[in-house]
Design an enzyme around this catalytic site. Structure first.
Site, PDB file in Angstrom:
ATOM      1  N   ARG A 285      30.261 -16.433  69.581  1.00  0.00           N
ATOM      2  CA  ARG A 285      31.660 -16.897  69.570  1.00  0.00           C
ATOM      3  C   ARG A 285      32.217 -17.013  68.162  1.00  0.00           C
ATOM      4  O   ARG A 285      33.407 -17.253  67.962  1.00  0.00           O
ATOM      5  CB  ARG A 285      31.748 -18.263  70.262  1.00  0.00           C
TER       6      ARG A 285
ATOM      7  N   CYS B 206      27.221 -25.968  67.765  1.00  0.00           N
ATOM      8  CA  CYS B 206      26.150 -25.020  67.453  1.00  0.00           C
ATOM      9  C   CYS B 206      24.898 -25.405  68.247  1.00  0.00           C
ATOM     10  O   CYS B 206      24.389 -26.518  68.122  1.00  0.00           O
ATOM     11  CB  CYS B 206      25.850 -25.056  65.951  1.00  0.00           C
TER      12      CYS B 206
ATOM     13  N   ASP C 171      25.759 -17.051  66.595  1.00  0.00           N
ATOM     14  CA  ASP C 171      26.517 -17.376  67.806  1.00  0.00           C
ATOM     15  C   ASP C 171      27.607 -16.330  68.083  1.00  0.00           C
ATOM     16  O   ASP C 171      28.407 -16.011  67.204  1.00  0.00           O
ATOM     17  CB  ASP C 171      27.161 -18.774  67.627  1.00  0.00           C
TER      18      ASP C 171
ATOM     19  N   HIS D  95      29.331 -24.080  62.447  1.00  0.00           N
ATOM     20  CA  HIS D  95      30.359 -24.242  63.485  1.00  0.00           C
ATOM     21  C   HIS D  95      29.999 -25.404  64.391  1.00  0.00           C
ATOM     22  O   HIS D  95      28.823 -25.652  64.663  1.00  0.00           O
ATOM     23  CB  HIS D  95      30.512 -22.946  64.305  1.00  0.00           C
TER      24      HIS D  95
ATOM     25  N   CYS E 274      26.355 -18.350  61.479  1.00  0.00           N
ATOM     26  CA  CYS E 274      25.496 -18.446  62.660  1.00  0.00           C
ATOM     27  C   CYS E 274      25.602 -17.165  63.500  1.00  0.00           C
ATOM     28  O   CYS E 274      26.643 -16.517  63.534  1.00  0.00           O
ATOM     29  CB  CYS E 274      25.894 -19.658  63.506  1.00  0.00           C
TER      30      CYS E 274
END
Ligand code: CO
Length: 208
Positions: free
Chosen positions: A45, A100, A43, A97, A41
């Site tokens: 993080r 998400c 993302d 994750h 992803c």
């Protein structure tokens, strides 16, 4: 984090690398031979290399919203083709994750504009597995399970491609479904039994 800081950090990083090995960047420029294709992803993080402790040159990375492998997406399909057929990676990983936002958005009735067709792929995962998901009363647990099932379905999309079917049949490639738990930092192997799943669906998807 400002832009000037990034360039200052880069200078520090170069100095650190060269201190250990003066030929570091020369060697890096010669070739890449990663053994892993990581599809994760976007993302901020979930930093692919850092959470695996991997160094430059070790992992071929593709990231998009909610680690999707849509069969019509030329970008992810090109990445798989290049990684499997040319770089000859040994492992393909789809890493989702928990928490998400892409998966969460797909669970809600909301018009997301240009994101609608992208997120619809996750809604399709929900439809395929709605019997299991609808039995989970706790919304957070259902959300987490959808993250896992989305990883599983994207791995199946990986296995639908001709490049992967060929390598998988020759046993030179493994396909792996993982989830990163942001709350603990833990990387979890979902241990998906693809041989078992493929027994049921390969008659439909086999192309080689
Ligand atoms: Co995400």
């Amino acid at each position: 984090m400002n832009i000037d800081q990034i360039f200052a950090n880069n200078k520090v990083w170069i100095a650190e690398k060269l201190k250990v090995d003066p030929e570091y960047f020369n060697n890096l420029s010669l070739r890449q031979s990663p053994e892993i294709l990581y599809i994760g992803c976007s993302d901020s993080r979930v930093s692919a290399e850092e959470l695996m402790g991997a160094k430059p040159g070790e992992v071929f990375v593709h990231r998009n919203i909610a680690n999707m492998v849509p069969n019509t997406d030329l970008s992810v399909m090109s990445v798989i083709n290049y990684a499997v057929s040319y770089l000859k990676v040994k492992h393909v990983v789809v890493c989702g994750h928990y928490y998400c936002n892409g998966v969460k958005a797909a669970m809600q009735s909301q018009d997301m504009g240009i994101l609608n067709p992208w997120l619809r792929n996750i809604r399709d995962v929900y439809r395929i597995h709605h019997n299991e998901l609808d039995t989970i009363v706790d919304e957070e647990l259902r959300y987490k399970r959808l993250v896992e099932l989305n990883v599983q379905e994207q791995c199946i999309n990986v296995l639908k491609t001709a490049d992967v079917q060929k390598a998988y049949k020759e046993r030179t490639l493994t396909v792996n479904g993982w989830v990163f738990d942001i709350q603990t930092g833990q990387l979890i192997d979902l241990k998906i039994d693809f041989d078992k799943i493929l027994q049921k669906i390969m008659e439909i998807y086999r192309i080689i």
